[in-house]
Every structure is written in structure tokens, then in C-alpha cells.
Scaffold this motif. Structure first.
Motif, PDB file in Angstrom:
ATOM      1  N   UNK A   1       0.827  -1.210   0.000  1.00 35.48           N
ATOM      2  CA  UNK A   1       0.000   0.000   0.000  1.00 35.48           C
ATOM      3  C   UNK A   1       0.858   1.255   0.000  1.00 35.48           C
ATOM      4  N   UNK A   2       1.949   1.240   0.742  1.00 38.14           N
ATOM      5  CA  UNK A   2       2.893   2.361   0.724  1.00 38.14           C
ATOM      6  C   UNK A   2       3.432   2.586  -0.686  1.00 38.14           C
ATOM      7  N   UNK A   3       3.764   1.504  -1.383  1.00 37.26           N
ATOM      8  CA  UNK A   3       4.283   1.632  -2.744  1.00 37.26           C
ATOM      9  C   UNK A   3       3.219   2.156  -3.706  1.00 37.26           C
ATOM     10  N   UNK A  56       1.935   1.322  16.338  1.00 37.73           N
ATOM     11  CA  UNK A  56       1.394   1.233  14.985  1.00 37.73           C
ATOM     12  C   UNK A  56       1.931   2.330  14.067  1.00 37.73           C
ATOM     13  N   UNK A  57       2.005   3.548  14.583  1.00 41.51           N
ATOM     14  CA  UNK A  57       2.577   4.635  13.773  1.00 41.51           C
ATOM     15  C   UNK A  57       4.012   4.295  13.397  1.00 41.51           C
ATOM     16  N   UNK A  58       4.775   3.805  14.389  1.00 38.99           N
ATOM     17  CA  UNK A  58       6.176   3.466  14.146  1.00 38.99           C
ATOM     18  C   UNK A  58       6.350   2.366  13.118  1.00 38.99           C
ATOM     19  N   UNK A  59       5.456   1.370  13.142  1.00 38.68           N
ATOM     20  CA  UNK A  59       5.538   0.276  12.174  1.00 38.68           C
ATOM     21  C   UNK A  59       5.361   0.796  10.751  1.00 38.68           C
ATOM     22  N   UNK A  60       4.322   1.601  10.543  1.00 44.68           N
ATOM     23  CA  UNK A  60       4.087   2.136   9.203  1.00 44.68           C
ATOM     24  C   UNK A  60       5.182   3.115   8.801  1.00 44.68           C
ATOM     25  N   UNK A  79       7.451   3.046   5.459  1.00 49.37           N
ATOM     26  CA  UNK A  79       7.440   4.213   4.575  1.00 49.37           C
ATOM     27  C   UNK A  79       8.852   4.753   4.367  1.00 49.37           C
ATOM     28  N   UNK A  80       9.593   4.866   5.465  1.00 45.84           N
ATOM     29  CA  UNK A  80      10.958   5.399   5.364  1.00 45.84           C
ATOM     30  C   UNK A  80      11.835   4.518   4.481  1.00 45.84           C
ATOM     31  N   UNK A  81      11.650   3.213   4.571  1.00 52.03           N
ATOM     32  CA  UNK A  81      12.444   2.291   3.756  1.00 52.03           C
ATOM     33  C   UNK A  81      12.191   2.476   2.270  1.00 52.03           C
ATOM     34  N   UNK A  82      11.056   3.091   1.937  1.00 47.86           N
ATOM     35  CA  UNK A  82      10.708   3.283   0.533  1.00 47.86           C
ATOM     36  C   UNK A  82      10.678   4.756   0.141  1.00 47.86           C
TER      37      UNK A  82
END
Length: 259
Positions: A56-58, A98-102, A106-109
Motif C-alpha cells: 500500500x505504501x508503494x 502502529x505509527x512506528x511500524x508504518x 514508509x521510510x524504507x521506501x
């Protein structure tokens, strides 16, 4: 077609996304993502998993859609729609987890989480109980005080604005295209006949009324002012996707194709 008043801000479209889990599929995210401005991405508690979050991030990155975290109660079985008795510190920790997981995915992409919108029962509970709202705000602001919290616009936003001021928090107010309101600007319970609009013309009519005037007509006929920044739309079936497409087209026309 009337034009929106110059002093009215552009109404952004937001949609709950990334709510699949494993082999179970929810929503038509690939079709909806290019049509909306803001994607509320589930973070694994009420729905989603690491692969779904990544996918979904992608999708959001490719479409240029702003990403928001969509945390909820730890309730995969009930899709986060059941209230849970949680200590305030539990809510703080759940929000940050949960915020940290997403945010990590997101940061990785190469993208980032830009706001937070709680899901389901947690969203409704924080609107009814200011102690729950305080726990949600503490969780968000201790994680990142620059992240706005998205919550429901009502006929009087001042009570929740006062609570947010205790934390120096930013707020984003949302309205709903396909839900009926009461005379105080709160959503009618889904169990009440007529609470969820399925007629596309009615959904589009409420959207344009909000965009042009900031008003909705309550289920009892009362006209209610809602000071909203964003409009929630749904895209979980072919009919709803068509409705979002028409909403996007009409808002682009209303705003001079600035969508």
C-alpha cells in the motif's frame, strides 16, 4: 456548475486503505489510490500485515498520495469495530507502536507518514470520551508533535480543539460523503435505516454541498455547518469506486481542475 467560495479551503479526499490481511482481500486500493489525496493505511492491529503495508505504501508513492497512519484497537477478528477497555497508557503505546511500524516501512521506501487517523471503534470512542482522546493525542505527539490528528468534524469543533491545545497538537477535521448526520453534526449509527447512503447521486450531492458551502443536511432536515478539511470516501466495491471517480471529477471541476 457553481464555484467554491474563495475563502473555503480545498476539500481533500481521504480513504481507508491497506486493510487486507494475508490471503483475505479488502478494498480496491489499486483503483482508488490515484483518485484520492490522502491514504489512511492500516497498521496491523485491526487489519493489514507487513506485506500489505508495504504494497500500500508503494501504491501511494507511485500515485503521489499522502500517507497517513490508520491505527486501531488490537481486534483483527472484529475489524477494530468493537470498543475495548484499555488503560490510557495502553492506548498511548498502541498508537506509537502502529505509527512506528508504518513509518518504518514508509521510510524504507523513501516516503513518510504525514498524519494519523484512528480507525473504527477507537475513532468513535475518542470523539465521545476526552480521556481516550487525550491518550490518543499523547501517543501521537510524543511520537512526533508535527503529525496532525484527523478526527470527526461536528457542528462545534471547539471542545476537541481545546483538548488538542493541551498537547500543542494539530488537528485535521473530516466529513463523510456517504453517511447521514444528526442535528449536532454527529454521524447517525449504522444500525439506523438511512444512516449509510448508497445512492450515488445523494453521495455526490452531499460532497458538493460540503465543498461549496461547508454545510450538510441532517437526517431530520436540519442544516448543519461542518468545518472540515477533508472528506472520507470508500472504495471497497466497484460501485463505490465509480462514486469516488465521479466525486474526483466534480471536485476537480469545482476547484478549476486543481485536484
Amino acid at each position: 456548475m457553481a464555484k467554491v467560495a474563495r475563502n473555503r479551503p480545498r476539500l481533500l479526499l481521504n480513504c481507508d486503505m491497506g486493510e487486507s490481511f494475508g490471503a483475505w482481500r479488502m478494498g480496491l486500493d489499486e483503483q482508488v489510490m490515484p483518485l484520492v489525496d490522502l491514504a489512511n493505511i492500516a497498521c496491523g492491529f485491526h487489519a493489514s500485515d507487513p506485506m500489505t503495508m508495504t504494497h500500500t505504501v508503494l501504491l501511494a508513492r507511485h500515485a503521489g498520495t499522502t500517507i497517513g497512519a490508520h491505527p486501531g484497537y488490537p481486534d483483527l477478528t472484529g475489524f477494530g469495530r468493537r470498543s475495548m477497555q484499555c488503560h490510557p497508557q495502553e492506548i498511548v503505546s498502541m498508537m506509537q507502536y502502529q505509527i512506528g511500524a508504518l513509518a518504518g516501512i514508509a521510510r524504507a521506501h523513501g516516503v513518510k507518514v504525514s498524519y494519523v487517523k484512528p480507525h473504527g471503534a477507537l475513532y468513535n470512542d475518542m470523539m465521545k470520551d476526552h480521556d481516550i482522546l487525550r491518550a490518543v493525542l499523547e501517543g501521537v505527539t510524543r511520537y512526533d508533535p508535527s503529525l496532525p490528528l484527523m478526527l470527526m468534524a461536528t457542528a462545534d469543533n471547539r471542545p476537541v480543539q481545546a483538548v488538542a491545545a493541551e498537547f500543542g497538537a494539530q488537528l485535521m477535521f473530516e466529513a463523510f460523503a456517504d453517511r447521514a448526520y444528526d442535528a449536532n453534526g454527529f454521524l447517525i449509527s449504522r444500525g439506523v435505516p438511512g444512516a449509510v447512503y448508497e445512492d450515488e447521486a445523494r453521495i455526490l450531492g452531499q460532497t458538493l454541498q460540503l465543498a461549496e458551502t461547508g454545510m450538510v443536511r441532517a437526517l431530520d432536515g436540519t442544516r448543519v455547518r461542518l468545518e472540515a478539511d477533508t472528506l472520507c470516501v470508500h472504495g471497497d466495491n466497484a460501485e463505490s469506486v465509480r462514486a469516488v471517480q465521479h466525486i474526483r471529477t466534480e471536485l476537480n471541476r469545482l476547484y478549476g481542475n486543481a485536484g
